[in-house]
Enzyme design. Sequence first.
Site, PDB file in Angstrom:
ATOM      1  N   ASP A 178      36.220  28.151  36.183  1.00 25.46           N
ATOM      2  CA  ASP A 178      37.026  28.048  35.520  1.00 25.46           C
ATOM      3  C   ASP A 178      38.679  27.005  36.386  1.00 25.46           C
ATOM      4  OD1 ASP A 178      39.209  29.218  34.027  1.00 25.46           O
ATOM      5  OD2 ASP A 178      40.547  29.924  35.094  1.00 25.46           O
ATOM      6  N   ASP A 219      35.842  25.504  48.805  1.00 24.28           N
ATOM      7  CA  ASP A 219      37.040  25.173  49.255  1.00 24.28           C
ATOM      8  C   ASP A 219      36.231  23.312  49.149  1.00 24.28           C
ATOM      9  OD1 ASP A 219      35.139  26.056  50.967  1.00 24.28           O
ATOM     10  OD2 ASP A 219      36.641  26.188  52.167  1.00 24.28           O
ATOM     11  N   ASP A 253      40.040  22.914  35.984  1.00 19.10           N
ATOM     12  CA  ASP A 253      41.048  22.151  35.473  1.00 19.10           C
ATOM     13  C   ASP A 253      41.226  21.140  36.047  1.00 19.10           C
ATOM     14  OD1 ASP A 253      41.633  24.412  33.309  1.00 19.10           O
ATOM     15  OD2 ASP A 253      43.496  25.316  34.536  1.00 19.10           O
ATOM     16  N   LYS A 280      30.228  29.876  47.163  1.00 20.68           N
ATOM     17  CA  LYS A 280      30.796  30.221  48.534  1.00 20.68           C
ATOM     18  C   LYS A 280      29.991  30.849  49.627  1.00 20.68           C
ATOM     19  CE  LYS A 280      34.586  30.458  51.307  1.00 20.68           C
ATOM     20  NZ  LYS A 280      35.557  29.154  52.087  1.00 20.68           N
ATOM     21  N   TYR A 335      34.485  37.914  35.964  1.00 19.97           N
ATOM     22  CA  TYR A 335      34.617  37.810  35.147  1.00 19.97           C
ATOM     23  C   TYR A 335      34.324  39.189  34.416  1.00 19.97           C
ATOM     24  CZ  TYR A 335      37.608  33.808  33.786  1.00 19.97           C
ATOM     25  OH  TYR A 335      39.024  32.963  34.438  1.00 19.97           O
TER      26      TYR A 335
HETATM   27  C1  IPM Z   1      39.432  28.920  30.029  1.00 20.73           C
HETATM   28  C2  IPM Z   1      40.528  29.956  29.867  1.00 20.73           C
HETATM   29  C3  IPM Z   1      40.029  31.362  30.422  1.00 20.73           C
HETATM   30  C4  IPM Z   1      38.961  31.448  31.206  1.00 20.73           C
HETATM   31  C5  IPM Z   1      40.983  32.284  29.966  1.00 20.73           C
HETATM   32  C6  IPM Z   1      42.069  32.081  28.415  1.00 20.73           C
HETATM   33  C7  IPM Z   1      40.497  32.856  29.850  1.00 20.73           C
HETATM   34  O1  IPM Z   1      41.110  30.085  31.464  1.00 20.73           O
HETATM   35  O2  IPM Z   1      38.453  28.866  29.565  1.00 20.73           O
HETATM   36  O3  IPM Z   1      39.403  28.341  31.023  1.00 20.73           O
HETATM   37  O4  IPM Z   1      39.449  32.169  32.637  1.00 20.73           O
HETATM   38  O5  IPM Z   1      38.061  31.597  31.077  1.00 20.73           O
HETATM   39 MG    MG Z   2      40.499  27.661  32.307  1.00 14.43          MG
END
Ligand code: IPM
Ligand code: MG
Length: 357
Positions: A248, A224, A252, A192, A143
Site C-alpha cells: 500500500d 525502509d 503510492d 522487514k 489488514y
Molecule cells: C489502496 C487504498 C486502500 C488500501 C484503502 C482505501 C482501504 O489505499 O487501495 O491502496 O489501503 O488498500
Molecule cells: Mg493505498
Amino acid sequence: MKYNVAVIKGDGIGPDIVDQALLVLDKVGEKFNHTFNYTEVLAGGAALDAVGVPLPDETVKICKESDAVFLGAVGGPKWDVLPGNIRPEKALLGLRSALGLFANIRPAIMYKELADACPLKPEILGEDGLDLVVIRELTGGIYFGERGVKTTEYGESAYDTMIYSEVEVKRIAKVAFEIARKRNKKVTSVDKANILDSSRLWRSVVEEMAKDYPDVALNHLYVDNCAMQLVVKPKQFDVILTGNMFGDILSDEASMITGSIGMLPSASLGSSKLGMYEPIHGSAPDIAGQDKANPIATVISAAMMLRYSFDLEKEALAIEKAVEKVLAAGYRTGDIYSNGKKLVGTKEMGQLISDAL
Ligand code: IPM
Ligand code: MG
C-alpha cells in the site's frame, strides 16, 4: 462478445472518473465489436447513505456473478466519524476478500511526455523513464489479522496483527515470478525480516519458490531501504513483491515518481478470471464533481480489465496508445499540468481519449 461488468462508481470523484472510463470502454466496444453490460451497484459511502451498510450483500452477489468489477473510489470526510467496522473502506476490503482477490498488480510506468511532472532530478531516471510493477498481497497481513481495542492500566490500547501463512505467501510469490518472466526477469521481495517473524516466513517461502524460476533473479530488501532506493535508484526495480501494508505504502511512493497518483491503475486478481479494477488513488472529496479529476488511472484500469479478465490484449493496447496520443498532443488535467500545455477537465480528457481511439 458480451461482457458483464459490475460497476461501483463510489464516492467523491468516483462517479466523475468512472463515467469517462465507461465512455472509453464503449468506444472500444463499438470499434472492436464487443458489448459491455454495466450493472451499477452500491458500495462505500454511497451504500452507507442509501442502505446503512458499506457493502450490501446484493453488491457482493452481483459482483460474484459478473465477469469483472470496475470501481472508482470510496470514502470521504463525511463518513470518517464512523467506527472502523462500518467505514466505507470496509467495502473495499470486504470485496477483495469475498472475491478472493489476493493479488494486486500496480504498474508504475512513466510516460515520457510526463517527464516534467516527475519530482526526481532528470538524471535519476534518464531517457527511458520508469517501468516497474508492484505486486501487493491483498487479502492477508495486517489488514486482515486479528485486531481489537482494550482497556489497560495505561488507558485504551489498540492492536492489529500482521500474520501470513505459507499458502498466502506462496500464491502471491508465484504471481510475481510469472509476471517477472514476461518482463525483465527480476523480483525484489520486500519485507522487514530483520524484525518481524511474519517477514522471516515470507522471505523463506519466496526463496523456496525462486527455485522453480531459475531464469528469474531474486533479491530481498527491507521495506525502509526499499522506500529509500525507490527515490535514489528507481531503475533497479522490475517486479516488487510485497505484503499488504508495505505494498500500500510503496505503491503510492512509486506512483508519484511517474508524475501523479492520478496516472496509476490497478488490477486485483484471484484464482479465476474475475478481477476488480480501480485506480490506486482515493476519492479526493475536495475536487469531487468539479470536472477537475484526472480520469487516466481509471481509463488505464479499464485497459487492464480488458487484458486480464477478458483476454482482449489488442483492445487494451488500443486504450493505452490512445492515452499516449492525447498526452503527446499536450492535453493535461491539473495534476499533471505544466507550463505551455493545454489544461483540460475530466470530461474533456475522457472525450479526447475516446476520440483518439
Ligand atoms: C489502496 C487504498 C486502500 C488500501 C484503502 C482505501 C482501504 O489505499 O487501495 O491502496 O489501503 O488498500
Ligand atoms: Mg493505498
